[in-house]
Design an enzyme around this catalytic site. Structure first.
Site, mmCIF file in Angstrom:
data_model
loop_
_atom_site.group_PDB
_atom_site.id
_atom_site.type_symbol
_atom_site.label_atom_id
_atom_site.label_comp_id
_atom_site.label_asym_id
_atom_site.label_seq_id
_atom_site.Cartn_x
_atom_site.Cartn_y
_atom_site.Cartn_z
ATOM 1 N N SER A 60 -54.203 -14.157 33.176
ATOM 2 C CA SER A 60 -55.566 -14.593 32.867
ATOM 3 C C SER A 60 -56.371 -13.427 32.297
ATOM 4 O O SER A 60 -55.931 -12.273 32.322
ATOM 5 C CB SER A 60 -56.266 -15.136 34.128
ATOM 6 O OG SER A 60 -56.433 -14.097 35.086
ATOM 7 N N TYR A 203 -65.170 -2.378 45.087
ATOM 8 C CA TYR A 203 -64.591 -2.422 43.737
ATOM 9 C C TYR A 203 -64.854 -1.109 43.007
ATOM 10 O O TYR A 203 -63.946 -0.533 42.398
ATOM 11 C CB TYR A 203 -65.195 -3.598 42.977
ATOM 12 C CG TYR A 203 -64.724 -3.744 41.546
ATOM 13 C CD1 TYR A 203 -63.430 -4.182 41.270
ATOM 14 C CD2 TYR A 203 -65.575 -3.472 40.482
ATOM 15 C CE1 TYR A 203 -63.003 -4.337 39.960
ATOM 16 C CE2 TYR A 203 -65.156 -3.628 39.178
ATOM 17 C CZ TYR A 203 -63.875 -4.068 38.914
ATOM 18 O OH TYR A 203 -63.453 -4.219 37.618
ATOM 19 N N LYS A 207 -62.131 1.719 41.520
ATOM 20 C CA LYS A 207 -62.103 2.080 40.100
ATOM 21 C C LYS A 207 -62.406 3.572 39.900
ATOM 22 O O LYS A 207 -61.840 4.206 39.001
ATOM 23 C CB LYS A 207 -63.101 1.222 39.323
ATOM 24 C CG LYS A 207 -62.730 -0.256 39.268
ATOM 25 C CD LYS A 207 -61.380 -0.471 38.616
ATOM 26 C CE LYS A 207 -61.037 -1.937 38.456
ATOM 27 N NZ LYS A 207 -59.744 -2.144 37.769
ATOM 28 N N SER A 239 -64.132 -13.542 31.403
ATOM 29 C CA SER A 239 -62.837 -13.697 32.060
ATOM 30 C C SER A 239 -63.074 -14.326 33.422
ATOM 31 O O SER A 239 -64.204 -14.686 33.774
ATOM 32 C CB SER A 239 -62.146 -12.340 32.216
ATOM 33 O OG SER A 239 -62.797 -11.550 33.187
#
Length: 338
Positions: A60, A203, A207, A239
């Site tokens: 995806s 998150y 990263k 997305s």
């Protein structure tokens, strides 16, 4: 021509050049080095043919679109993600719309958190194609929850998937590239790997960790100039990453994602990624304004950037609590690209 006239013309050209560059920056959707490479650099159609490219997170979003565009370049593809049926769907579309045959695509289910499976998967790719020219570390998940309300299990899953899983797979592929003295390790990071924002503390941590790891790895590979280590930092892209984002509980994902139409088209983001790969760019920022400007602020004027992020962060949290997309208050002017 007199010296006075020449000096006058120079004095006129300097502010004019500044204005031109400012207008270009305000219209930019990538860092200036990347856009120069798009204009004057090498084309993916010339540089990436006949390569074996392994893409994680290929079912995806950016990974899926990357596979579709690569399938038109005459490469051999390895498609990895957890959902086998989605990988098979992506493969069928590659065969329908690309320039590949069935033997050119290997569907290889992979769970990045299952570190014990990575060595076996790497051997399977080498057995199938004999080499790995490009590893694209794209698999991962995002987060939408406040730190004080979030289970520690969420942070653990984000680190296990986004960071440790990516590091593990890279370490499995690296000996092969060192032996051949060539290869490209391309990691799709995020602008959240440069700066941070509320609702995404776990998150952002994963990263930032990736940026530190791959920058460190690049220095260790300085004696292997044929091996590229590239960090790609996209901003908001259309997305499913927000839809699949973890919330305050590791067993739940975000249901209401709000309007995503203002974000950069996935096809444009992937085209810029391919340009960065073709031109061996080590760090790449891909984002529409104002997100691109925020990245520059964090890079060069962090004190001002912290002040601005605190201001915008309040609205981001408010949007989230009201069921809107966290960043939907940005009114971005869409620019059409060929």
């Amino acid at each position: 021509m007199s010296w006075d006239l020449l000096l006058w013309l120079l004095a006129l050209c300097v502010p004019l050049a500044f204005v031109v560059q400012l207008v270009r920056f305000l219209r930019a959707d990538g860092d200036l080095t990347l856009l120069w490479a798009e204009w004057q650099g090498r084309r993916p159609e010339w540089e990436l043919t006949d390569m074996v490219v392994w893409v994680t997170g290929a079912s995806s979003g950016i990974g899926e679109e990357l596979v579709y565009q690569l399938s038109k370049l005459g490469v051999s593809l390895v498609l990895s993600a957890r959902r086998v049926h989605e990988l098979e769907r992506v493969k069928r579309r590659c065969l329908e719309n690309g320039n590949l045959k069935g033997k050119d695509i290997l569907v290889l289910p992979l769970d990045l958190t299952d570190i014990s499976s990575h060595e076996v998967a790497t051997k399977a790719v080498l057995q199938e194609f004999g080499k790995i020219d490009i590893l694209v570390n794209n698999g991962g998940r995002s987060q939408r929850s406040l730190c004080a309300e979030t289970s520690l299990d969420v942070y653990k899953e984000l680190i296990d998937l986004n960071y440790l899983g990516t590091v593990s797979l890279t370490k499995c592929v690296l000996p092969h590239m060192i032996e051949r003295k060539q290869g490209k390790i391309v990691t799709v990071n995020s602008l959240m790997g440069i700066f941070s924002a509320p609702l995404s503390s776990g998150y952002c941590a994963s990263k930032h960790a990736l940026r530190g790891f791959f920058n460190g790895l690049r220095t260790e590979l300085a004696t292997y100039p044929g091996i590229l280590v590239s960090n790609i930092f996209p901003g908001p892209v259309q997305s499913n990453i927000v839809k699949n984002a973890l919330t305050n509980d590791a067993t739940q994902t975000l249901c209401n994602v709000g309007d995503q139409s203002y974000k950069m088209a996935t096809s444009r983001c992937v085209r810029l990624i391919l340009i960065s790969m073709a031109n061996d760019l080590k760090e790449v920022w891909i984002a529409d304004q104002p997100f691109l400007s925020v990245a520059y602020l964090w890079q060069y004027t962090p004190t001002w950037a912290m002040w601005l992020t605190n201001k915008l962060g309040k609205k981001r949290i408010e949007n989230f609590k009201n069921g809107l997309d966290a960043d939907s208050y940005f009114k971005i002017r869409k620019t059409k690209h060929d």
